[in-house]
Write a protein that holds these residues in place. Sequence first.
Motif, PDB file in Angstrom:
ATOM      1  N   GLU A 129       0.824  -1.211   0.000  1.00  0.00           N
ATOM      2  CA  GLU A 129       0.000   0.000   0.000  1.00  0.00           C
ATOM      3  C   GLU A 129       0.857   1.260   0.000  1.00  0.00           C
ATOM      4  N   SER A 134      -2.062   5.788  -2.463  1.00  0.00           N
ATOM      5  CA  SER A 134      -3.518   5.741  -2.341  1.00  0.00           C
ATOM      6  C   SER A 134      -4.214   5.801  -3.703  1.00  0.00           C
ATOM      7  N   LYS A 137      -4.917   1.931  -5.485  1.00  0.00           N
ATOM      8  CA  LYS A 137      -5.401   0.940  -4.534  1.00  0.00           C
ATOM      9  C   LYS A 137      -5.793  -0.359  -5.255  1.00  0.00           C
ATOM     10  N   ASP A 139      -7.610  -4.032  -5.381  1.00  0.00           N
ATOM     11  CA  ASP A 139      -8.754  -4.644  -4.700  1.00  0.00           C
ATOM     12  C   ASP A 139      -8.247  -5.809  -3.847  1.00  0.00           C
TER      13      ASP A 139
END
Length: 185
Positions: A129, A134, A137, A139
């Motif tokens: 991450e 951000s 992202k 899934d």
Amino acid sequence: MGSSQSAFTEQELEDYQTLTYLTKKEILHVFKRFSALSPDVVSKNKNVKLEKDVVLKLPELEVNPFRERICEVFSSAGDGGLTFEDFLDMMSVFSDQAPKNVKVEYAFRIYDFDSDDMLSSNDLKKVVEKLTGSQQKLDDEDMQQLIDNILSEADLDDDESLSFAEFEHVISKAPDFVNSFRIRL
């Protein structure tokens, strides 16, 4: 003599040189950079602990996705705030002179978000991450597939996490690691 030169005795400089991978000149430069983060505070007390939000203003940390974790790992108090000696340790480890094994040890500590001396799936998820940001992202399914792929390649004892030895083995195959784990002085 400059003001940073007089901040330390010759013995202090020799001690810092012995305890780091830096020369006296580099140590003085590191102190200058530390002082620049909060000149008024540091000029009154060279042993002050700068709060994490102040340290994060260092340009090299501002752009690093692991900036908060780096501060926490190098903070002797564990809260991300750094004294000059903490800051000096950080700059020494990120210097070109620090050996690869030291850099690998600190990289492991930075990636070990829960500080349990293992890189678990949760640690690896946080690393991914941080690296993807951000905006990108993944899934849940793609994230799990990526973590499974990492573990299938690197988890030699099949315990669903990476020990330091397993991490070190993986890093040994990454020729660019040393170049990416540094801050130029």
